[in-house]
Design a protein around this motif. Structure first.
Motif, mmCIF file in Angstrom:
data_model
loop_
_atom_site.group_PDB
_atom_site.id
_atom_site.type_symbol
_atom_site.label_atom_id
_atom_site.label_comp_id
_atom_site.label_asym_id
_atom_site.label_seq_id
_atom_site.Cartn_x
_atom_site.Cartn_y
_atom_site.Cartn_z
ATOM 1 N N ASN A 102 0.870 -1.178 0.000
ATOM 2 C CA ASN A 102 0.000 0.000 0.000
ATOM 3 C C ASN A 102 0.904 1.225 0.000
ATOM 4 O OD1 ASN A 102 -2.188 1.652 0.074
ATOM 5 N ND2 ASN A 102 -2.828 1.135 2.148
ATOM 6 N N THR A 103 0.873 2.006 -1.058
ATOM 7 C CA THR A 103 1.929 2.978 -1.351
ATOM 8 C C THR A 103 1.533 4.417 -1.054
ATOM 9 O OG1 THR A 103 1.174 3.168 -3.629
ATOM 10 C CG2 THR A 103 2.822 1.478 -3.153
ATOM 11 N N CYS A 104 2.556 5.272 -0.964
ATOM 12 C CA CYS A 104 2.387 6.701 -0.696
ATOM 13 C C CYS A 104 3.141 7.497 -1.749
ATOM 14 C CB CYS A 104 2.919 7.037 0.695
ATOM 15 S SG CYS A 104 2.948 8.809 1.083
ATOM 16 N N THR A 105 2.522 8.573 -2.214
ATOM 17 C CA THR A 105 3.138 9.373 -3.273
ATOM 18 C C THR A 105 3.543 10.764 -2.812
ATOM 19 O OG1 THR A 105 2.850 10.082 -5.579
ATOM 20 C CG2 THR A 105 0.970 10.370 -4.119
ATOM 21 N N VAL A 106 3.502 11.019 -1.499
ATOM 22 C CA VAL A 106 3.793 12.359 -0.987
ATOM 23 C C VAL A 106 5.242 12.748 -1.241
ATOM 24 C CG1 VAL A 106 3.952 13.778 1.098
ATOM 25 C CG2 VAL A 106 1.971 12.309 0.742
ATOM 26 N N SER A 110 9.646 7.630 -0.182
ATOM 27 C CA SER A 110 8.697 6.538 0.035
ATOM 28 C C SER A 110 8.387 5.822 -1.273
ATOM 29 C CB SER A 110 7.406 7.067 0.667
ATOM 30 O OG SER A 110 6.780 8.014 -0.176
ATOM 31 N N GLN A 111 8.310 6.589 -2.375
ATOM 32 C CA GLN A 111 8.067 5.950 -3.667
ATOM 33 C C GLN A 111 9.292 5.140 -4.101
ATOM 34 O OE1 GLN A 111 5.845 8.172 -6.533
ATOM 35 N NE2 GLN A 111 6.746 7.151 -8.286
ATOM 36 N N SER A 112 10.478 5.635 -3.782
ATOM 37 C CA SER A 112 11.700 4.885 -4.114
ATOM 38 C C SER A 112 11.751 3.571 -3.348
ATOM 39 C CB SER A 112 12.938 5.727 -3.791
ATOM 40 O OG SER A 112 12.974 6.891 -4.586
ATOM 41 N N ALA A 113 11.349 3.611 -2.076
ATOM 42 C CA ALA A 113 11.315 2.387 -1.273
ATOM 43 C C ALA A 113 10.326 1.398 -1.864
ATOM 44 C CB ALA A 113 10.946 2.717 0.167
ATOM 45 N N MET A 114 9.181 1.919 -2.341
ATOM 46 C CA MET A 114 8.191 1.056 -2.994
ATOM 47 C C MET A 114 8.776 0.403 -4.237
ATOM 48 S SD MET A 114 5.059 2.161 -5.390
ATOM 49 C CE MET A 114 6.330 2.421 -6.637
ATOM 50 N N GLN A 115 9.470 1.195 -5.047
ATOM 51 C CA GLN A 115 10.042 0.668 -6.285
ATOM 52 C C GLN A 115 11.078 -0.415 -5.995
ATOM 53 O OE1 GLN A 115 11.254 4.539 -7.706
ATOM 54 N NE2 GLN A 115 9.592 4.636 -9.208
ATOM 55 N N THR A 207 0.490 23.405 -5.279
ATOM 56 C CA THR A 207 1.285 23.180 -6.492
ATOM 57 C C THR A 207 2.283 22.046 -6.360
ATOM 58 O OG1 THR A 207 2.827 24.895 -5.756
ATOM 59 C CG2 THR A 207 1.062 25.576 -7.254
ATOM 60 N N TYR A 208 2.580 21.621 -5.131
ATOM 61 C CA TYR A 208 3.582 20.573 -4.922
ATOM 62 C C TYR A 208 2.954 19.209 -4.644
ATOM 63 C CZ TYR A 208 2.283 21.566 -0.105
ATOM 64 O OH TYR A 208 1.563 21.776 1.039
ATOM 65 N N CYS A 209 1.627 19.157 -4.494
ATOM 66 C CA CYS A 209 0.981 17.957 -3.958
ATOM 67 C C CYS A 209 0.584 16.970 -5.037
ATOM 68 C CB CYS A 209 -0.249 18.353 -3.141
ATOM 69 S SG CYS A 209 -1.071 16.941 -2.375
ATOM 70 N N LYS A 210 1.029 15.739 -4.856
ATOM 71 C CA LYS A 210 0.674 14.650 -5.769
ATOM 72 C C LYS A 210 -0.530 13.864 -5.237
ATOM 73 C CE LYS A 210 1.794 11.915 -9.333
ATOM 74 N NZ LYS A 210 1.827 12.354 -10.732
ATOM 75 N N THR A 211 -0.786 13.995 -3.937
ATOM 76 C CA THR A 211 -1.873 13.232 -3.326
ATOM 77 C C THR A 211 -3.217 13.586 -3.941
ATOM 78 O OG1 THR A 211 -0.622 13.162 -1.253
ATOM 79 C CG2 THR A 211 -2.953 12.603 -1.136
ATOM 80 N N LYS A 212 -3.399 14.852 -4.310
ATOM 81 C CA LYS A 212 -4.665 15.264 -4.924
ATOM 82 C C LYS A 212 -4.915 14.479 -6.210
ATOM 83 C CE LYS A 212 -8.343 17.912 -5.471
ATOM 84 N NZ LYS A 212 -8.367 19.366 -5.373
ATOM 85 N N ARG A 387 7.416 16.423 -7.367
ATOM 86 C CA ARG A 387 6.631 15.255 -7.719
ATOM 87 C C ARG A 387 6.179 15.364 -9.177
ATOM 88 N NH1 ARG A 387 7.891 11.854 -6.326
ATOM 89 N NH2 ARG A 387 6.091 10.540 -5.898
ATOM 90 N N PRO A 388 6.404 14.340 -9.965
ATOM 91 C CA PRO A 388 6.063 14.397 -11.392
ATOM 92 C C PRO A 388 4.580 14.741 -11.604
ATOM 93 C CG PRO A 388 7.351 12.435 -10.902
ATOM 94 C CD PRO A 388 7.010 13.050 -9.585
ATOM 95 N N GLY A 389 4.357 15.648 -12.555
ATOM 96 C CA GLY A 389 2.992 16.017 -12.883
ATOM 97 C C GLY A 389 2.432 17.166 -12.089
#
Length: 615
Positions: A102-106, A110-115, A207-212, A387-389
């Protein structure tokens, strides 16, 4: 691969009732993993036949959760459903038949650990399901190729996805227009703590948030559904209810209610003995400004922790505008000042991002000054990660060495604070819900949610106690148990004529200001009065053989107990004390030895002079 929901629409299949298996054709669409040869012929991969001998629900699953409390709640719901269908959950990844991440994109780490885990799982040739914000917000991520996916609003269908993945199918479940039910089976990480999501998504556009991108626009659960969940978990023996969301303050704006309405409904259902406490989750400043007095009133309630997490992110208005945070530093100050003024013992935590694009030395200095001024007991300091995007990813970045330097500087300033100095000797009520990482202390929290470490058996977990603070550290304080609140006060059936609810101040019940009846949840303000349902271990009741034998033994144990803790400051202080104590003994022994030696020398010299005189 196409979204699974698109496949369902195309096939005319209906959805599954949450928690029940249905035929695959009606529940999920699947893509069979194909070899190059089979892709040409369109035949099904042999992976299905290899796994068909395994009975669904008998396998072992390894779960790993990244990120916030909302993610933790989602994992608990998924674990509950899997356990209900017979799957075994384990903490050893090597023993598992399937991994569920169960992953986090903040943040990037954390995303690197997931990868890293995904690569490890693929290398071990284990079936893999990825859930959470990463696949929901980054559907085309290369690491997710060949991996089954569960979206953030599809957690009630995790059993279907796991079963199909174990058969060798790749499943993607992402799109949904309704929220998962709150009454699904749940396996809590801590059986005394219920993490209750009150809404998903938010109204902001930082502008920095990927969670949205993952959680989407605001979607609130109804007051009735949330109240039903509260009644259920209180009956289950839960002692803390954490309200969780991407922005608690925005709750209800999409369904015509407000956060104060929800909070007042909650406290009306909490046990009057204060055995179950409510903790309000993270809230951004814009959406609580208009409700500050009402929220302060709730935070004063004996059954609600006087604690709130309000992120500021920067002490500079220009940076806040670049972040699109929709408030000013002055408005943040208004939130903090009002709550501190209206709520006794109020504790506020905040967040800061160091090195946001465009942040100058002057901007950062304003952040430092704000943190120094308030000396927040908790500050979550993060370096900026593009964060990309997100719009911020396209902004001109601050050099990474400058970002790291600022982060270290702010961390050093924060760690120099001593927020708990002066608490020694104070009497506090605490709620004990966990075991410390040292494996020895139990973890409790005061009404202000200050962490208190006490010594006691595991049977004290889930109880409330009166403690005396004996020493303080940087991150927590230590206490001695004076009284354990238990017995009749923890049972509604034994409350006699008491009202069965902790009421607001407009009702005259055991918990209201105007009531003459003492309520157990008012220990903070009424300490010294004997409460119904408490067990005393005061000085006059320390003899073994009485009903307070447990308290007597506890006190006897702690006198000879060498305190251990994670807090390096306390460890260092106590170690120095022990060193100094032994050094005194050593010096005393050395003094005796020197005195004896000098005496012997003096005697020898005296005898020598006597012989010379005689001759």
């Amino acid at each position: 691969m196409e979204d699974i929901e698109d496949l369902l629409v195309a096939s005319g299949g209906g959805g599954a009732i949450p928690g029940f298996r249905v035929p695959v054709a009606a529940a999920v669409g699947v893509n069979h993993k194909l070899t190059k040869k089979n892709k040409i012929s369109g035949s099904i991969s042999n992976a299905t036949s290899r796994n068909s001998s395994k009975i669904p629900g008998t396998q072992t699953i390894y779960m790993k959760t990244f990120g916030c409390s909302h993610n933790q709640s989602d994992s608990e719901y998924m674990a509950g459903q899997l356990s209900a269908f017979g799957y075994n959950l384990c903490e050893n990844e090597d023993e598992a038949d399937l991994w569920l991440l169960n992953t986090c994109t903040v943040k990037s780490p954390s995303q690197s650990a997931m990868q890293t885990l995904i690569a490890k799982c693929k290398s071990a040739k284990k079936p893999l399901v990825v859930a959470g914000c990463v696949p929901q917000g980054s559907r085309d991520l290369k690491d997710l190729d060949g991996v089954s996916i569960v979206g953030v609003q599809q957690i009630d269908r995790v059993v279907e996805v796991v079963e199909e993945t174990l058969k060798g199918h790749e499943v993607r479940l992402l799109t949904r227009k309704t929220l998962p039910a709150l009454d699904l089976p749940k396996v809590r990480k801590n059986k005394f703590v219920e993490i209750l999501p009150i809404n998903v998504g938010c109204l902001g556009a930082c502008t920095y948030c990927k969670t949205k991108h993952a959680r989407g626009h605001l979607g609130s659960y109804t007051v009735d559904s949330l109240m039903g969940r509260v009644r259920t978990v209180v009956a289950d023996g839960v002692r803390e209810i954490w309200l969780s969301s991407e922005d608690t303050g925005a709750y209800g704006r999409d369904i015509g209610v407000s956060l104060p309405i929800l909070l007042n409904s909650f406290v009306s259902e909490l046990p009057p003995d204060g055995s179950t406490m409510l903790r309000i989750g993270m809230t951004n400043p814009p959406y609580i400004l208009e409700h500050l007095k009402e929220i302060a009133e709730v935070l004063r309630h004996p059954c609600v922790y006087s604690f709130l997490h309000v992120p500021v992110q920067s002490g500079s208005d220009s940076i806040l505008r670049a972040m699109n945070r929709e408030y000013t530093v002055s408005e943040f100050r208004t939130v903090v000042d009002t709550l501190i003024e209206l709520v006794p013992g109020m504790q506020i935590a905040t967040d800061v991002i160091c090195g946001f694009p465009g942040e100058t030395d002057e901007d950062f200095e304003q952040t430092i000054n704000l943190i120094k001024e308030y000396k927040f007991p908790q500050v979550h300091i993060s370096q900026f990660y593009p964060r990309p995007g997100t719009p911020a990813a396209r902004m001109k970045k601050v050099p990474s060495n400058v970002v790291k330097k600022r982060s270290r500087e702010l961390t050093a300033i924060f760690e120099s604070f001593t927020p708990y100095v002066g608490m020694e000797g104070k009497i506090e009520r605490i709620w004990i819900t966990d075991v410390a990482t040292d494996g020895t202390h139990l973890v409790g929290h005061t009404k202000g949610y200050i962490q208190v470490l006490v010594v006691g058996p595991g049977s004290m977990l889930g109880s409330s106690a009166i403690v005396k603070i004996t020493s303080v550290g940087r991150w927590s304080v230590f206490g001695d148990v004076i009284e354990i609140l238990t017995g009749q006060a923890h049972s509604r059936e034994n409350l006699g004529n008491r009202d069965s609810k902790c009421s607001n101040e407009n009702e005259t019940t055991c918990c209201s200001k105007d009531s003459e009846t003492t309520c157990a949840c008012e220990w903070t303000s009424r300490f010294g009065q004997k409460e119904e349902g408490t067990v005393s271990v005061s000085k006059n009741e320390r003899k073994p053989g009485s009903e307070n034998l447990f308290g007597w033994l506890l006190r006897k144990r702690k006198k000879n107990f060498q305190k251990e803790t994670e807090n390096e400051v306390v460890l260092e202080f106590e170690e120095k004390q022990r060193i100094n104590e032994w050094a005194f003994v050593d010096y005393a022994l050395l003094g005796v030895m020197l005195t004896s030696l000098l005496t012997a020398v003096a005697i020898c010299l005296y005898l020598g002079f006597s012989d010379l005189s005689y001759k």
